[in-house]
Design a protein around this motif. Structure first.
Motif, mmCIF file in Angstrom:
data_model
loop_
_atom_site.group_PDB
_atom_site.id
_atom_site.type_symbol
_atom_site.label_atom_id
_atom_site.label_comp_id
_atom_site.label_asym_id
_atom_site.label_seq_id
_atom_site.Cartn_x
_atom_site.Cartn_y
_atom_site.Cartn_z
ATOM 1 N N SER A 146 -10.987 35.927 1.846
ATOM 2 C CA SER A 146 -9.565 35.829 1.499
ATOM 3 C C SER A 146 -9.289 34.779 0.432
ATOM 4 O O SER A 146 -8.131 34.417 0.222
ATOM 5 C CB SER A 146 -8.744 35.499 2.755
ATOM 6 O OG SER A 146 -9.019 34.181 3.210
ATOM 7 N N VAL A 147 -10.333 34.292 -0.248
ATOM 8 C CA VAL A 147 -10.110 33.219 -1.220
ATOM 9 C C VAL A 147 -10.596 33.633 -2.609
ATOM 10 O O VAL A 147 -11.404 34.548 -2.766
ATOM 11 C CB VAL A 147 -10.817 31.908 -0.812
ATOM 12 C CG1 VAL A 147 -10.331 31.437 0.539
ATOM 13 C CG2 VAL A 147 -12.334 32.061 -0.812
ATOM 14 N N SER A 148 -10.091 32.900 -3.609
ATOM 15 C CA SER A 148 -10.527 33.051 -4.993
ATOM 16 C C SER A 148 -11.274 31.795 -5.408
ATOM 17 O O SER A 148 -11.315 30.791 -4.693
ATOM 18 C CB SER A 148 -9.315 33.257 -5.912
ATOM 19 O OG SER A 148 -8.543 32.056 -5.956
ATOM 20 N N LEU A 149 -11.842 31.837 -6.598
ATOM 21 C CA LEU A 149 -12.522 30.665 -7.131
ATOM 22 C C LEU A 149 -11.544 29.506 -7.291
ATOM 23 O O LEU A 149 -11.877 28.344 -6.999
ATOM 24 C CB LEU A 149 -13.167 31.026 -8.468
ATOM 25 C CG LEU A 149 -14.312 30.157 -8.972
ATOM 26 C CD1 LEU A 149 -15.420 30.038 -7.940
ATOM 27 C CD2 LEU A 149 -14.864 30.719 -10.276
ATOM 28 N N ASP A 150 -10.327 29.803 -7.723
ATOM 29 C CA ASP A 150 -9.312 28.753 -7.854
ATOM 30 C C ASP A 150 -8.992 28.109 -6.511
ATOM 31 O O ASP A 150 -8.716 26.905 -6.435
ATOM 32 C CB ASP A 150 -8.038 29.316 -8.480
ATOM 33 C CG ASP A 150 -8.188 29.596 -9.970
ATOM 34 O OD1 ASP A 150 -9.113 29.023 -10.582
ATOM 35 O OD2 ASP A 150 -7.388 30.385 -10.504
ATOM 36 N N ASP A 151 -9.016 28.903 -5.440
ATOM 37 C CA ASP A 151 -8.780 28.331 -4.116
ATOM 38 C C ASP A 151 -9.834 27.285 -3.774
ATOM 39 O O ASP A 151 -9.512 26.215 -3.237
ATOM 40 C CB ASP A 151 -8.782 29.431 -3.047
ATOM 41 C CG ASP A 151 -7.551 30.310 -3.097
ATOM 42 O OD1 ASP A 151 -6.454 29.778 -3.354
ATOM 43 O OD2 ASP A 151 -7.683 31.530 -2.897
ATOM 44 N N LEU A 152 -11.085 27.584 -4.082
ATOM 45 C CA LEU A 152 -12.142 26.607 -3.814
ATOM 46 C C LEU A 152 -11.882 25.307 -4.566
ATOM 47 O O LEU A 152 -12.072 24.209 -4.028
ATOM 48 C CB LEU A 152 -13.497 27.175 -4.214
ATOM 49 C CG LEU A 152 -14.265 27.965 -3.158
ATOM 50 C CD1 LEU A 152 -15.511 28.585 -3.757
ATOM 51 C CD2 LEU A 152 -14.651 27.085 -1.982
ATOM 52 N N HIS A 153 -11.451 25.427 -5.806
ATOM 53 C CA HIS A 153 -11.195 24.235 -6.614
ATOM 54 C C HIS A 153 -10.031 23.406 -6.061
ATOM 55 O O HIS A 153 -9.947 22.203 -6.320
ATOM 56 C CB HIS A 153 -10.883 24.648 -8.059
ATOM 57 C CG HIS A 153 -12.015 25.375 -8.723
ATOM 58 N ND1 HIS A 153 -11.833 26.228 -9.797
ATOM 59 C CD2 HIS A 153 -13.345 25.382 -8.472
ATOM 60 C CE1 HIS A 153 -12.993 26.727 -10.172
ATOM 61 N NE2 HIS A 153 -13.925 26.231 -9.373
ATOM 62 N N GLN A 154 -9.122 24.043 -5.294
ATOM 63 C CA GLN A 154 -7.932 23.365 -4.780
ATOM 64 C C GLN A 154 -8.073 22.879 -3.340
ATOM 65 O O GLN A 154 -7.186 22.216 -2.819
ATOM 66 C CB GLN A 154 -6.723 24.308 -4.852
ATOM 67 C CG GLN A 154 -6.358 24.795 -6.239
ATOM 68 C CD GLN A 154 -5.321 25.906 -6.194
ATOM 69 O OE1 GLN A 154 -4.515 25.984 -5.278
ATOM 70 N NE2 GLN A 154 -5.341 26.780 -7.192
ATOM 71 N N ALA A 155 -9.191 23.198 -2.702
ATOM 72 C CA ALA A 155 -9.320 22.917 -1.275
ATOM 73 C C ALA A 155 -9.394 21.420 -0.986
ATOM 74 O O ALA A 155 -9.904 20.632 -1.782
ATOM 75 C CB ALA A 155 -10.564 23.618 -0.727
ATOM 76 N N ASP A 156 -8.895 21.049 0.190
ATOM 77 C CA ASP A 156 -9.065 19.685 0.693
ATOM 78 C C ASP A 156 -10.388 19.534 1.433
ATOM 79 O O ASP A 156 -11.001 18.469 1.414
ATOM 80 C CB ASP A 156 -7.937 19.334 1.674
ATOM 81 C CG ASP A 156 -6.562 19.401 1.032
ATOM 82 O OD1 ASP A 156 -6.429 18.990 -0.131
ATOM 83 O OD2 ASP A 156 -5.627 19.879 1.705
ATOM 84 N N LEU A 157 -10.796 20.613 2.108
ATOM 85 C CA LEU A 157 -12.017 20.593 2.908
ATOM 86 C C LEU A 157 -12.717 21.933 2.776
ATOM 87 O O LEU A 157 -12.082 22.982 2.894
ATOM 88 C CB LEU A 157 -11.691 20.321 4.388
ATOM 89 C CG LEU A 157 -12.870 20.386 5.363
ATOM 90 C CD1 LEU A 157 -13.863 19.262 5.097
ATOM 91 C CD2 LEU A 157 -12.370 20.333 6.809
ATOM 92 N N ILE A 158 -14.023 21.879 2.533
ATOM 93 C CA ILE A 158 -14.843 23.089 2.470
ATOM 94 C C ILE A 158 -15.959 22.938 3.492
ATOM 95 O O ILE A 158 -16.730 21.975 3.456
ATOM 96 C CB ILE A 158 -15.435 23.310 1.070
ATOM 97 C CG1 ILE A 158 -14.313 23.437 0.024
ATOM 98 C CG2 ILE A 158 -16.317 24.558 1.050
ATOM 99 C CD1 ILE A 158 -14.805 23.424 -1.410
ATOM 100 N N ILE A 159 -16.022 23.880 4.426
ATOM 101 C CA ILE A 159 -17.103 23.912 5.417
ATOM 102 C C ILE A 159 -18.087 24.989 4.984
ATOM 103 O O ILE A 159 -17.709 26.153 4.814
ATOM 104 C CB ILE A 159 -16.562 24.204 6.824
ATOM 105 C CG1 ILE A 159 -15.525 23.145 7.232
ATOM 106 C CG2 ILE A 159 -17.699 24.263 7.835
ATOM 107 C CD1 ILE A 159 -14.832 23.439 8.555
ATOM 108 N N VAL A 160 -19.332 24.601 4.770
ATOM 109 C CA VAL A 160 -20.384 25.541 4.360
ATOM 110 C C VAL A 160 -21.329 25.690 5.543
ATOM 111 O O VAL A 160 -22.064 24.761 5.889
ATOM 112 C CB VAL A 160 -21.140 25.033 3.119
ATOM 113 C CG1 VAL A 160 -22.199 26.049 2.694
ATOM 114 C CG2 VAL A 160 -20.162 24.754 1.976
ATOM 115 N N ALA A 161 -21.311 26.859 6.181
ATOM 116 C CA ALA A 161 -22.062 27.065 7.420
ATOM 117 C C ALA A 161 -23.091 28.177 7.246
ATOM 118 O O ALA A 161 -22.773 29.256 6.757
ATOM 119 C CB ALA A 161 -21.104 27.418 8.562
#
Length: 760
Positions: A212-227
């Motif tokens: 449900s996300v775009s590349l721009d969303d990743l750039h704007q995130a406060d927290l990214i969980i990579v599992a």
């Protein structure tokens, strides 16, 4: 500078082991990528080719499905992307003379690495019944052989049509159209073996089986969980997005049984800082035991519920269903059980909670480490539960991000490559083409192997890929494939699947992504869909590997004409001549592709497909809302003295394609038969670093599955866990060990025992 293919298989008996690395890419990545490229292509061809990778007027990398974004670098590729391109654009050739010199028993004794290094296949070849080697065959005769076998079947459901994730949208659409006009939904694909669990979980909970996300969303995130993901090897360009997010203030939690160099530090070769120092990425590393992820996220959900003001109550009230049942299950989560399941310390989980609570915009990314377990679908549902609690769906900078592997695996599914298609899709297809598609479900990958094994399937057709090497339970899969009356592979290069054949076999050489495609109406392009739902064109620029190659759409169109004959009203010849005609039909069948050709012409960078949860906070589920779920918590039970094995890739491979025999980041050189074991676990079993062990899997059927002669490497993996490369360890994965709901092979949680190899 071009090197010749290896004449003999390299010896892999004594791999060297050096220190584990703690950063990825940088100048070494550039050097290794260019070295591999020039060895296959030469210097001039390397420059002409790599500078067009992932460019708006170039071709899509045949490797991973990571998106490019609007602004492209001059060098828009990674080390492993360069290797993938080099493997396809190589100047090495596999000619009829090669097959004359190498009978099938000789080829069957070679490694997948050796086979792949021989080069591009230049002519269609045929293995007749009783023959001992492939021989040249005309295209007309090849299609006649396929027609002979398919029309002789008692039922269309005795045919299987497999699709690799490299297949273009146009070719995939034609293949599923042909299969359904022929009369079957037997359309297994590589997604069945990787992200089927993601699609199953997300479709049920959000209504769309994609991220449900775009590349721009990743750039704007406060927290990214990579599992359960290793982007440094499997999706290296993702590291650039993580670096950009970090620079904007994001924090990153990594959840994985193994420490991975790419998530520790990224040395971006496009910047001076990257070449000198790089950027630290992970803020918190949760070294979880294999299969403990559902327990972790269930406890985190309990803790969110117990924190005043942490739940987005407006979102939950307005947009969700099933909250009360979920909340009751979550509140029952137990600390002791979670610590046992995950192997994590309490303070580490509490720190993760604080990071989640401090973030308004959270994204969770995952890959095969989450999707290939018995309980993968409930695990991913539990991640969705967390996102729903926090109102993170349909919010900029937040959402779910299953990171797809092969470059068009998501697009193939969008085009209808699915054994369980929706009624709406079939209705639209039938109306457009005047056919009657079958409504009963077909076979996925595991059920296809079972059907071949049991004699219920007799013809196997593969559009790309390396089915035999990618599938579980290698000995069972190979025996099943040998029961087929005909096996057909549309391929660019040799692989293991070409030497495990039915009574008769065909290899049909096709154009690759890098090849120029000219048909009767002129030069063509194809399209792909990336991991975030962006559709764009791909245009090869190199002369084809020979004059006897056909494109994938041409192969499907000609096969359809040979099999279906003049009674078919589908304009197969028109589709072969002009791919725009295919796209016009896609536009009328597949939602989101309206005005397909016009939109591509207006924007060479392509367009984003609609995603109702992301775009509108609308959830096309059975309830009309986003669904909370409340499955029981599961994690693998491991008997005393046993370990839990995950299969994984080395840095020198992509899926089943092995580029070389090194795994630079993990310190492995010159061999692939290694097993990574925690030093304490190895010592308890009397296995010194450098000793050799057989890996023996244990399953409820009592069958012994053995992978012999693996060098033991003392490695900082989670206690009780081990890791080894596939496809060498696919022999250990039982065919019937699959994920609930999705039926994906459970390749990431295989119970094994280690036995000292007889040679010792």
């Amino acid at each position: 500078m071009v090197s010749k293919p290896p004449a003999e298989d390299p010896v892999q008996d004594a791999p060297q082991v050096t220190a584990v690395q703690h950063s990825a890419a940088g100048l070494p990545g550039v050097v290794h990528g260019l070295r591999a490229s020039t060895a296959q292509m030469g210097l001039g061809r390397t420059a002409r080719t790599l500078l067009r990778v992932n460019q708006k007027d170039g071709f899509d990398c045949p490797g991973c499905a990571w998106p490019e974004g609007g602004k492209r670098h001059l060098a828009e590729f990674c080390e492993n992307g360069a290797k993938a391109v080099a493997e396809e654009a190589t100047v090495r050739r596999v000619t009829p003379e090669f097959f004359a010199a190498h009978p099938l028993p000789d080829l069957a004794g070679r490694s997948g690495y050796w086979l792949g290094q021989q080069g591009r296949i230049t002519h269609p070849v045929y293995l007749p019944e009783g023959g001992d080697r492939y021989e040249p065959v005309s295209w007309e005769r090849a299609f006649a052989i396929i027609a002979e076998e398919l029309t002789a079947l008692d039922s269309p459901d005795e045919a299987l049509f497999y699709t690799s994730g490299r297949t273009s949208n146009e070719a995939a659409f034609l293949l599923q159209l042909f299969a359904r006009e022929f009369g079957t939904n037997n359309l297994p694909d590589c997604s069945n073996m990787c992200h089927e669990s993601s699609g199953s979980a997300l479709t049920e909970t959000l209504g769309v089986g994609k991220g449900s996300v775009s590349l721009d969303d990743l750039h704007q995130a406060d927290l990214i969980i990579v599992a359960g993901q290793n982007p440094g090897t499997n999706h290296p360009r993702m590291l650039t997005a993580l670096e950009k997010a970090k620079a904007a203030g994001a924090r990153i939690i990594s959840v994985n049984p193994l420490p991975e160099a790419g998530l520790e530090r990224f040395r971006n070769p496009q910047t001076a800082k990257g070449l000198v120092k790089g950027s630290a990425l992970t803020d918190l590393f949760l070294q979880i035991r294999i299969g403990g992820d559902q327990a972790l996220f269930r406890l985190l959900n309990k803790l969110v519920l117990d924190t005043e003001g942490a739940v987005d109550e407006d979102f939950v009230r307005t947009h969700t269903h099933g909250f009360e049942d979920f909340a009751a299950a979550a509140r029952a989560a137990d600390w002791d059980e979670t610590l046992a399941a995950t192997g994590l310390a309490r303070d580490a989980i509490e720190r993760a909670l604080r990071m989640i609570l401090a973030s308004r915009r959270t994204i969770v990314c995952w890959a095969m480490g989450l999707t290939q377990h018995k309980h993968s679908v409930p695990t991913i549902r539990e991640i969705v539960n967390l996102m729903l609690l926090r109102g993170a769906i349909g919010r900029p900078g937040a959402g779910v991000c299953p990171v797809r592997g092969h470059s068009n695996v998501q697009g193939d599914r969008t085009m209808g490559i699915f054994e369980r298609p929706s009624e709406a899709f079939l209705d639209a297809l039938d109306e457009e083409f005047g056919i009657t598609s079958p409504r009963h479900h077909g076979y996925d990958v595991v059920r296809s192997i079972q059907a071949l094994r049991d004699g219920r399937a007799k013809v196997f057709f593969a559009m790309g890929g390396n089915f035999v090497a990618a599938s579980p339970d290698t000995l069972v899969t190979e025996a099943a494939m040998r029961r087929a009356r005909l096996t057909v592979h549309v391929s660019t290069k040799l692989n293991r699947s070409h030497v495990v054949t039915g009574t008769r076999a065909l290899i049909l050489p096709t154009l690759g992504r890098t090849d120029r495609d000219v048909q009767a109406s002129g030069r063509q392009f194809v399209t792909v869909e990336d991991s975030m739902g962006l559709v764009h064109a791909s245009r090869g620029n190199l002369p084809p590997a020979g004059p006897h190659l056909l494109s994938e759409p041409a192969i499907v169109a000609r096969m359809a004409r040979a099999v279906l004959g003049p009674d078919s009203a589908t304009p197969w010849e028109e589709f072969e001549k002009d791919y725009a005609a295919i796209r016009d039909r896609i536009a009328r069948v597949v939602p989101g592709f309206e005005d397909f050709n016009a939109r591509l012409a207006a924007d060479p960078g392509g367009f984003a497909l609609p995603h109702a949860p992301r775009d509108e906070r609308r959830f096309p589920t059975a309830t009309g809302k986003a669904n909370f779920t409340a499955a029981p918590v599961e994690y693998p039970a491991v008997p005393a003295g046993r370990l839990l094995l995950q299969t994984l890739r080395s840095h020198d491979q992509y899926n089943t394609t092995v580029y070389g025999l090194d795994d630079r980041y993990r310190g492995i050189k010159g061999g692939r038969r290694v097993v990574l074991v925690h030093p304490d676990d190895a010592r308890e079993r009397g296995l010194a670093d450098g000793s050799y062990a057989d890996l023996v899997s244990e399953w409820t059927d009592g069958v012994e599955r053995r992978a012999p002669g693996f060098r033991v490497v003392h490695y900082p993996t989670a206690r009780g866990c081990a890791a080894a490369y596939y496809p060498e360890t696919n022999v250990l994965v039982p065919l019937d060990a699959t994920a609930d709901v999705s039926n994906t092979p459970a390749s990431k949680s295989v119970v094994i025992r280690l036995e000292q190899s007889p040679a010792e």
